[in-house]
Write an enzyme that holds these catalytic residues in place. Structure first.
Site, PDB file in Angstrom:
ATOM      1  N   GLN A 111       6.544 -48.796 137.008  1.00 38.74           N
ATOM      2  CA  GLN A 111       6.383 -48.448 135.683  1.00 38.74           C
ATOM      3  C   GLN A 111       5.351 -47.289 135.472  1.00 38.74           C
ATOM      4  O   GLN A 111       5.259 -46.463 134.551  1.00 38.74           O
ATOM      5  CB  GLN A 111       6.155 -49.636 135.085  1.00 38.74           C
ATOM      6  CG  GLN A 111       6.336 -49.505 133.563  1.00 38.74           C
ATOM      7  CD  GLN A 111       6.538 -50.903 132.781  1.00 38.74           C
ATOM      8  OE1 GLN A 111       5.386 -51.583 132.781  1.00 38.74           O
ATOM      9  NE2 GLN A 111       7.588 -51.145 132.155  1.00 38.74           N
ATOM     10  N   GLU A 115      -6.247 -15.251 125.427  1.00 40.71           N
ATOM     11  CA  GLU A 115      -5.768 -15.140 124.107  1.00 40.71           C
ATOM     12  C   GLU A 115      -6.484 -16.319 123.077  1.00 40.71           C
ATOM     13  O   GLU A 115      -5.691 -16.598 122.173  1.00 40.71           O
ATOM     14  CB  GLU A 115      -4.324 -15.271 123.899  1.00 40.71           C
ATOM     15  CG  GLU A 115      -3.392 -14.074 124.474  1.00 40.71           C
ATOM     16  CD  GLU A 115      -3.512 -12.795 123.480  1.00 40.71           C
ATOM     17  OE1 GLU A 115      -3.906 -13.345 122.249  1.00 40.71           O
ATOM     18  OE2 GLU A 115      -3.034 -11.994 123.789  1.00 40.71           O
ATOM     19  N   GLY A 116      -7.861 -16.353 123.178  1.00 44.47           N
ATOM     20  CA  GLY A 116      -8.579 -17.350 122.073  1.00 44.47           C
ATOM     21  C   GLY A 116      -8.618 -18.596 122.751  1.00 44.47           C
ATOM     22  O   GLY A 116      -7.642 -19.228 123.135  1.00 44.47           O
ATOM     23  N   GLY A 158       0.425 -37.693 144.866  1.00 42.75           N
ATOM     24  CA  GLY A 158      -0.662 -38.207 145.954  1.00 42.75           C
ATOM     25  C   GLY A 158      -1.197 -36.864 146.561  1.00 42.75           C
ATOM     26  O   GLY A 158      -1.566 -35.862 145.990  1.00 42.75           O
TER      27      GLY A 158
END
Ligand SMILES: Cc1cc2nc3c(=O)[nH]c(=O)nc-3n(C[C@H](O)[C@H](O)[C@H](O)COP(=O)(O)OP(=O)(O)OC[C@H]3O[C@@H](n4cnc5c(N)ncnc54)[C@H](O)[C@@H]3O)c2cc1C
Length: 383
Positions: A281, A366-367, A342
């Protein structure tokens, strides 16, 4: 490509063209180019032939005549296979957009048409300098009029495609006492005396892309290569920021999507405690959070592109949101998917190692993320 965002036939065609190019030509050498720090030189003529040098430039000028959504899809497709090739292509398109938008008829015929036909090599956009990036208007390169020429002096930093560009878009001060209202925009052609390709940067990621200094030493540029009006060049840089930010947002989407694909593949194959990782999970949550990041980044990017295509007068908020979210999402996804690998995530045999390094720059150029937050806050507070 993304549920809830139907594409037109033309957008699908551009996306399919870019996907096929990415799969057949870009992906096979991506790991080797990264390992060797080798520029995708051989791919430029193919890109040009497929119309991927000037995706948004009108067909009359030799471009593909497609829209910003198509452009975002094309950059994402190429960046999925190789982010270094993605930024190479993005800067080539930026240069095409500047020439198409601000070049007069003579300049478009002399410079843009052969460029789009793949006859001038790559393009570069020289705005940043060693002492200024976010505060770009503080640039100190100068351009002094001398008869039919401007004489340029200064150093440009972080020039993507610097060593491979046939055309350099260079911003320089013509009225040094002014800040943003004293900058002009020039096209400096390869071979112009005084145009020197300086130091090549050895980068953490995007190692197949080329980043150099460009040094201008008494570089005489004909007045015929001035784009737009004298002292009005900074508006050209600003006008192309939105498009550039959408391009980098799309690049980040490509990196994030590729990282998720690599992670999912690995979790299916790898076993731990008698089960595949995909059955755990904790791993599933990392996959779920990453899938949300990928889709949200893409939706914001396509929304910004669609707003541009719709001719919205102000798309800074949308472009900055897309660039900020997509770049930070790419870093999150690459980090999570490296973790599910891993120890194998930390070595170059697995693509996730390259994707993790490549993702990081999208939060800077680009900022930076901080600059995007400034723009979003300003636009939001202005109502
Ligand atoms: C690989 C690579 C390729 C590039 N390609 C190009 C290119 O092709 N052409 C080009 O012109 N440039 C290019 N750049 C330059 C890039 O756009 C700049 O690095 C970027 O804009 C940041 O500028 P800087 O590095 O000078 O950082 P600075 O502007 O010095 O910023 C340093 C830190 O301070 C923060 N900061 C600055 N001002 C503020 C503020 N007002 N509020 C809060 N935080 C702030 C920034 O977010 C950043 O975290 C490239 C850079 C790299 C690394």
């Amino acid at each position: 490509m993304l549920a809830g965002f139907p594409l037109t036939e033309e957008q699908q065609l551009v996306a399919d063209t870019a996907l096929a190019f990415a799969r057949d030509r870009v992906a096979p050498g991506a790991a080797a180019r990264d390992h060797d720090g080798r520029y995708p030189d051989e791919l430029l003529p193919v890109m040009a032939k497929l119309g991927l040098f000037g995706v948004k430039v009108g067909a009359d000028d030799g471009g593909a005549g497609a829209d910003a959504v198509s452009y975002a899809l094309a950059i994402e497709a190429v960046s999925r296979s190789c982010a270094a090739t993605g930024v190479t292509m993005a800067v080539c398109n930026l240069v095409a957009d500047v020439l198409a938008g601000y070049g007069n008829g003579e300049q478009r015929a002399r410079l843009l048409a052969p460029y789009l036909a793949g006859q001038r090599g790559a393009g570069s956009f020289c705005l940043s300098e060693p002492h200024c990036g976010s505060d770009a208007a503080a640039l100190s390169t100068t351009a002094v009029r001398d008869g039919d020429y401007f004489v340029l002096n200064g150093t440009k930093q972080w020039v993507t495609n610097g060593a491979y560009a046939g055309l350099h878009i260079v911003f320089a001060k013509t009225s040094p006492e002014q800040k943003s209202h004293g900058i002009s925009c020039f096209v400096v052609e390869r071979g112009t005396p005084g145009l020197i390709v300086g130091k090549t940067e050895h980068k953490m990621g995007l190692r197949g892309s080329n980043t150099t200094q460009i040094v201008l030493e008494d570089c005489r540029v004909p007045t015929a290569n001035l784009l737009g009006d004298v002292d009005r060049g900074y508006a050209i840089a600003l006008a192309n920021l939105d498009g550039g930010r959408i391009g980098i947002a799309a690049q980040a989407c490509g990196i994030a999507a590729a990282a998720l694909t690599e992670g999912v593949r690995y979790t299916r194959d790898r076993k731990a405690f008698g089960r595949s990782l995909a059955e755990l999970q904790a791993i599933q949550f990392a996959v779920a959070d990453s899938a949300i990041d990928v889709d949200t980044a893409r939706l914001l990017t396509l929304r910004a592109a669609a707003a541009k295509d719709a001719g919205s007068p102000r798309t800074a908020r949308e472009s900055s949101m897309a660039k900020l979210f997509a770049s930070e999402a790419a870093c999150r996804v690459a980090d999570r998917m490296l973790q599910v690998h891993g120890g194998y995530g930390y070595v170059e045999e697995y693509a996730i190692e390259r994707l993790y390094r490549d993702a990081r720059i999208t939060r800077i150029y680009e900022g930076t993320s901080e600059v995007q937050r400034i723009v979003i806050a300003r636009e939001t507070l202005a109502g």
